[in-house]
Design a protein around this motif. Structure first.
Motif, PDB file in Angstrom:
ATOM      1  N   ASP A 169       0.811  -1.143  -0.390  1.00 47.53           N
ATOM      2  CA  ASP A 169       0.150  -0.153   0.047  1.00 47.53           C
ATOM      3  C   ASP A 169       1.052   1.097   0.544  1.00 47.53           C
ATOM      4  O   ASP A 169      -0.127   2.232  -0.215  1.00 47.53           O
ATOM      5  CB  ASP A 169      -0.543  -0.346   1.010  1.00 47.53           C
ATOM      6  CG  ASP A 169      -2.222  -1.170   0.909  1.00 47.53           C
ATOM      7  OD1 ASP A 169      -2.126  -1.246   0.131  1.00 47.53           O
ATOM      8  OD2 ASP A 169      -2.091  -1.391   1.941  1.00 47.53           O
ATOM      9  N   ALA A 170       1.879   1.355  -0.010  1.00 50.14           N
ATOM     10  CA  ALA A 170       2.990   2.435  -0.048  1.00 50.14           C
ATOM     11  C   ALA A 170       2.951   3.519  -1.021  1.00 50.14           C
ATOM     12  O   ALA A 170       2.901   4.309  -0.587  1.00 50.14           O
ATOM     13  CB  ALA A 170       5.026   2.130   0.611  1.00 50.14           C
ATOM     14  N   PRO A 171       3.090   3.054  -2.049  1.00 51.29           N
ATOM     15  CA  PRO A 171       2.880   3.567  -2.662  1.00 51.29           C
ATOM     16  C   PRO A 171       2.075   4.887  -2.986  1.00 51.29           C
ATOM     17  O   PRO A 171       1.612   5.461  -3.844  1.00 51.29           O
ATOM     18  CB  PRO A 171       3.236   3.036  -4.452  1.00 51.29           C
ATOM     19  CG  PRO A 171       3.540   2.025  -3.911  1.00 51.29           C
ATOM     20  CD  PRO A 171       3.380   1.735  -2.760  1.00 51.29           C
ATOM     21  N   GLU A 172       0.737   4.033  -2.649  1.00 55.04           N
ATOM     22  CA  GLU A 172      -0.809   5.513  -2.289  1.00 55.04           C
ATOM     23  C   GLU A 172      -0.513   6.422  -1.514  1.00 55.04           C
ATOM     24  O   GLU A 172      -1.246   6.632  -1.871  1.00 55.04           O
ATOM     25  CB  GLU A 172      -1.722   4.404  -2.397  1.00 55.04           C
ATOM     26  CG  GLU A 172      -2.110   3.213  -3.238  1.00 55.04           C
ATOM     27  CD  GLU A 172      -3.241   2.002  -2.826  1.00 55.04           C
ATOM     28  OE1 GLU A 172      -3.884   3.010  -2.233  1.00 55.04           O
ATOM     29  OE2 GLU A 172      -3.306   1.234  -3.906  1.00 55.04           O
ATOM     30  N   ILE A 173       0.086   5.660  -0.523  1.00 64.07           N
ATOM     31  CA  ILE A 173       0.459   6.837   0.290  1.00 64.07           C
ATOM     32  C   ILE A 173       1.471   7.891   0.372  1.00 64.07           C
ATOM     33  O   ILE A 173       1.657   8.994   0.788  1.00 64.07           O
ATOM     34  CB  ILE A 173       0.094   6.222   1.922  1.00 64.07           C
ATOM     35  CG1 ILE A 173      -0.925   5.039   2.200  1.00 64.07           C
ATOM     36  CG2 ILE A 173       0.547   7.205   2.811  1.00 64.07           C
ATOM     37  CD1 ILE A 173      -1.034   4.268   3.431  1.00 64.07           C
ATOM     38  N   LEU A 174       2.595   7.273  -0.058  1.00 68.16           N
ATOM     39  CA  LEU A 174       3.803   8.099  -0.128  1.00 68.16           C
ATOM     40  C   LEU A 174       3.990   8.248  -1.501  1.00 68.16           C
ATOM     41  O   LEU A 174       5.192   9.223  -2.030  1.00 68.16           O
ATOM     42  CB  LEU A 174       5.131   6.593   0.475  1.00 68.16           C
ATOM     43  CG  LEU A 174       5.222   6.508   2.119  1.00 68.16           C
ATOM     44  CD1 LEU A 174       6.116   5.494   1.941  1.00 68.16           C
ATOM     45  CD2 LEU A 174       5.472   7.902   2.861  1.00 68.16           C
TER      46      LEU A 174
END
Length: 490
Positions: free
Chosen positions: A127-132
């Motif tokens: 999920d990190a790319p959606e947030i970062l």
């Protein structure tokens, strides 16, 4: 009048189906408020949070290295940015009710608790790319749980859990109790009290000195607990760094492992099987159990002093001492403490005895055993809470203790015969058989002030000795008890 003969009972509500769920044990039910701080450290949720913490920190070390081993430890791994590290560390930091439920659902699929933790972290990394936005985290997903056996994660997690429970919860509570007892010892350092050795009247002391003895004993155990080592290892399935050296032969894995374990604030154990040997746990639990047993001695002594009337209990407005005898104020705090200390010691003894043995390179007896660390500390913490509350409700009955002393002048037989011995060595005549003469006067006999002084006056002691003994009373025959409290308590 008709006789009721029906044996039909109405169907009972199933308490197992009531929501919110009803606690099976008293620590999570009746006594929840007293032990709730331990939930942050020794609950199943706390175990999973520490697992997340260990896995995340291991991932960071594999990419960025340690203070002593520069990264990346695994060739090709990107160096994580501060933003990425912050994102990873938020995974255990934000582990709450929703996340607990999510992890539980994963575990029901994996049927393996540590594997569920690995998958939970990989979800967050995905999920990190959606947030970062742009991030290297997905590229390091397979470094989660890299070269680890479950016990690499578990032993470190338990070490962190026990350390937190001891240093943040148990030690502060136990230290506060010892400090409270020390204050009482100082307050009553000069209040004379007849001793009972073997239950019989004996050389007087002071209430404060006796409380100081117990304080001194408790504090000695606290110093041992404060000095405890919390060990940890990360060296693979049988402690050989086998998978590590095959996957990345160029890394100095013992140095990486040591740096990582010390980064967590633990002491590195270099030689283990699949499991960390748990010897340090047995040591800590033995010291806590010894503290418990000394506290149990305090509880039984205070209970006895209450029964003798030396302590009176201050009634709590609205509280019931007995369901049928209105006059009573039962010493329930100390009785409750006794029972909980015994349960705690039983669990701690079992933990210490079981955890130090593991068949060959690994068996699973430690897994379920360690899940009882929480109850072991919980019953101890509950007892500490009860003793503290019980001590707060006590008042010393100095008048009754004075009466008790005045009824036992025979206890002065000890100093009188000791003075005769000293006089005999100094050359005073007529001092023969001092012990036997005082034994004849006092054993099995009640001796009052007049009889004791008559006896002393007829001994022919030097004037200064005779005058000193003439002034002596059971209440003043306390030696240097008050000075001992003042000089040695701390």
């Amino acid at each position: 009048m008709p006789v009721v003969t029906s044996t039909v009972q109405p169907t009972r509500v199933s308490l197992a189906d009531v929501t919110p769920p009803i606690a099976l044990g008293p620590l999570d039910g009746r006594y929840r408020s007293a032990v709730a701080p331990l939930v942050d450290h020794l609950s199943e949720a706390a175990l999973n949070r520490e697992r997340l913490h260990v896995e995340v920190e291991w991932l960071i070390v594999l990419c960025n290295g340690t203070d002593t081993v520069p990264g990346p430890v695994v060739p090709g791994a990107p160096s994580l940015t501060d933003t990425e590290i912050t994102y990873l560390r938020a995974i255990p930091a934000t582990f709450g009710a929703t996340e607990i439920a999510e992890l539980g659902a994963i575990e029901r699929e994996t049927v393996h608790d540590v594997k569920a933790v690995e998958y939970f972290i990989k979800r967050r990394i995905a999920d990190a790319p959606e947030i970062l936005g742009e991030t290297n985290l997905p590229a390091v997903s397979e470094l989660v749980h890299f070269a680890c056996t479950s016990e690499d994660v578990n032993n470190l997690s338990y070490a962190l859990m026990v350390r937190g429970a001891v240093t943040d919860v148990w030690l502060p509570a136990a230290t506060a109790l010892a400090d409270q007892l020390a204050d009482m010892a100082r307050e009553h350092a000069e209040v004379p009290m007849l001793s009972r050795t073997h239950g019989q009247p004996a050389t007087p002391t002071t209430m404060g000195k006796e409380l100081a003895v117990l304080t001194h004993r408790l504090r000695r155990q606290l110093r041992r607990v404060e000095g405890a080592e919390f060990l940890g290892k990360l060296n693979g399935a049988t402690g050989t760094f086998g998978a590590h050296t095959v996957a990345v032969p160029g890394a100095e894995w013992p140095a990486v492992s040591r740096g990582f374990v010390e980064h967590l604030g633990l002491t590195w154990n270099p030689l283990t099987t699949q499991i960390e040997s748990h010897d340090w746990q047995a040591e800590v639990y033995a010291d806590v159990a010894r503290f418990n047993r000394i506290l149990h001695n305090l509880a039984t002594d205070v209970w006895t002093y209450i029964s003798m009337g030396f302590f009176t209990q201050i009634p709590v407005a609205g509280a019931t001492g007995s369901s049928t005898m209105p006059h009573k104020v039962n010493p329930i705090r100390f009785e409750n403490a006794e029972a909980n200390l015994e349960i705690s010691c039983s669990l701690l003894d079992t933990l210490g005895a079981t955890l130090v043995t593991s068949r060959l390179q690994r068996d699973l007896t430690d897994s379920t055993t360690q899940r009882n660390i929480g109850p072991a500390f919980g019953h101890s913490l509950l007892a500490i809470d009860n003793v503290r509350r019980g001590l707060q409700a006590l008042a010393v009955n100095a008048d009754l203790m004075a009466e008790d002393l005045d009824e036992n002048w025979e206890v002065l037989g000890e100093p009188v015969q000791s003075a005769m011995r000293a006089a005999s060595v100094a050359g005073v005549e007529g001092m023969e058989n001092p012990y036997e003469r005082l034994k004849e006067l006092t054993r099995g006999n009640r001796v009052d002030q007049a009889r004791m002084r008559e006896f002393v006056g007829g001994l022919g002691l030097p004037d200064d000795v005779a005058a000193r003994l003439a002034e002596l009373t059971p209440a003043s025959y306390t030696g240097i008890a008050a000075r001992l409290v003042d000089e040695y308590l701390d």
